[in-house]
Motif scaffolding. Sequence first.
Motif, PDB file in Angstrom:
ATOM      1  N   HIS A 283      85.857  36.560  25.203  1.00 13.99           N
ATOM      2  CA  HIS A 283      85.214  37.141  26.375  1.00 13.99           C
ATOM      3  C   HIS A 283      83.724  37.305  26.106  1.00 13.99           C
ATOM      4  O   HIS A 283      83.325  37.610  24.980  1.00 13.99           O
ATOM      5  N   TYR A 288      82.313  39.900  31.918  1.00 17.46           N
ATOM      6  CA  TYR A 288      83.413  40.765  31.460  1.00 17.46           C
ATOM      7  C   TYR A 288      83.125  42.228  31.806  1.00 17.46           C
ATOM      8  O   TYR A 288      83.989  42.929  32.328  1.00 17.46           O
ATOM      9  N   GLY A 426      90.699  39.393  31.386  1.00 19.33           N
ATOM     10  CA  GLY A 426      89.687  40.423  31.168  1.00 19.33           C
ATOM     11  C   GLY A 426      89.939  41.721  31.910  1.00 19.33           C
ATOM     12  O   GLY A 426      89.582  42.798  31.439  1.00 19.33           O
TER      13      GLY A 426
END
Length: 658
Positions: A283, A288, A426
Amino acid sequence: MTAQAQEKGASAPVYAPSAEFAANAHVDAEKYAQMYETSVKDPEAFWREHGKRLDWIKPYTKVKNTNYSFGDVSIKWFEDGTLNVAANCIDRHLKDRADQTAIIFEPDNPEEDAQHITYAELHRRVCRMGNILEDMGVRKGDRVVLYMPMIPEAAYAMLACARIGAIHSIVFAGFSPDALGARVNGSDAKVVITADYAPRGGRETALKSNTDQALLHCKDSVKVLVVKRTGGQTTWIEGRDYDYNEMLLEADDYCPVAEMRAEDPLFVLYTSGSTGQPKGVVHTTGGYLVYAAMTHQYVFDYHDGDVFWCTADVGWVTGHSYIVYGPLANGATTLMFEGVPTYPDASRFWQVCEKHKVNQFYTAPTAIRALMAHGNEPVEKCDLSDLKLLGTVGEPINPEAWNWYNDVVGKGKCPIVDTWWQTETGGHLLTPLPGATALKPGSATKPFFGVQPVVLDPQTGEEITTTAAEGVLCLKDSWPGQMRTVWGDHDRFQSTYFEQYKGYYFSGDGCRRDADGDYWITGRVDDVINVSGHRMGTAEVESALVAHAKVAEAAVVGYPHDIKGQGIYAYVTLMNGIEPTDELRKELETWVRSEIGPIAKPDLLQWSPGLPKTRSGKIMRRILRKIAENDYGSLGDTSTLADPSVVDDLIENRMNKG
Ligand code: ATP
Ligand code: MG
């Protein structure tokens, strides 16, 4: 939710948001419809606006640059902007919230004092940890592995990495030295941060000693930073091991933030390994954090001053997004709990809710089912009047457990958000918004803003366009919280998620979309059972079994069957104190028949005191399938199992002895 439940469509009860909740919520039904529409019609404009919830060092001009074409998959959000995650989670709150509690720490042992860490204190702690890591030679882009108990230092370490631009990779403290070593090597980490011991459920895991063992298989240059948790004895390797508590005394209270590009990696985290070898999910920084923060605020309807508790471990993505990054980016008060739901007894969760006046509580179906097996008394003796909302994640929640959660824990007044998402995503993708969405027990309901779920025909790969549909759950188009690659293996990223159904992100899960457009996760696509030509999701049969008053938990898999193609093999855990008998076995078979139909009747049913689960509570059906197939010689990767010993018992008592 109150009992204004009405029968609707396919007989699922529906719980509309109460007018009172909707009136105070960030989003009501009308606003959801309107925001959702703009989010998918003009994602560029929608996210250009919502990206502003963060403080950017250099504001972005580009918003979305994503390509799902197989062979050329590339996902970028806010790519020309720069920012720092720690500055967004801490520094920017200091002006107004320096004295507000950022983290409440509740230790494993209820006799030990809880801690309240203010934003000002968090700032000092994270700066010092950042300086310590820099002293140890960690630089921007370097990897740092965390192998930590659920203590505030775990959050300091994550944020310290973010502050100096290092990439963290958290390994759950329950994992073996082998799993740890593999992940240190996998990310080529420079430093491992650990503690002497991790107390959990009244027992202690020797983290430092596990780390010593793990590092026997790693480069000599890897250094270890050791946090003192219990003060228990450890071995010490001079020159390699660094004493955090000693270094704290020297460490400066201020550490500048690194200016990071939006697409610089923030962390690597391995998936749970339910379906195979865990994948190192990457990520990045900007997208994110925008997504974790936004979902935290809207899905949990978080308001200033609320106390938010997510019971996950930080070694799981849920802990990343909803203990640390989402809540802190929003200036929230987040609770970190070191222990387990049943220690010292089955009322611990509810005692912690009472003690800290928790407003939003987020846990996994596996914990709910385990606590439900202890009856209502442990819940009812606690004052849960501060609870406003409940949430679940990790698996489909069976209606039986949903109803108990709603009635006994929520007293019928707390909406339940059943959030479907993955390490890869996420943040939440399918979820109710509590002031907007009518709830149905067992359904993850509707997409979050910007999320475009589609149901594909598993054979043809064609999109099913009717509202009511059943098939493979994929996502059309990208959202900011999406993973960017598999660490060190972009080909695996493409082939796992983008090869099977071209032009879509493939979730690996099956689903049903009902006539109202609500989504029901039916289980992993790989777990679908085909009995005499009828395709069945595991979740449905398991849910029927669990609906029986004597059943605490159930897992269902297929096995080769001469006549039907596949037969149904059920593993059943009974409620505390219930004896397994042949009558009960027959009763359960008849029960499933009447709940779903004759086709779903289990062919083999094994009593299982325990089920193989990942550390995040998911049943590992791939292992159960091997046992059911009588092929238990090749169980695959079991390093992420919570308790590997349950497997031996299952093998010994298997029903299909060939
Ligand atoms: P691996 O990908 O290594 O096999 P995993 O899929 O178990 O492991 P996670 O990312 O932790 O790893 O879990 C995501 C999965 O959990 C989803 O794909 C889905 O199957 C399941 N899941 C999560 N939340 C829900 C939910 N609310 N309802 C139904 N299923 C859920
Ligand atoms: Mg997965």
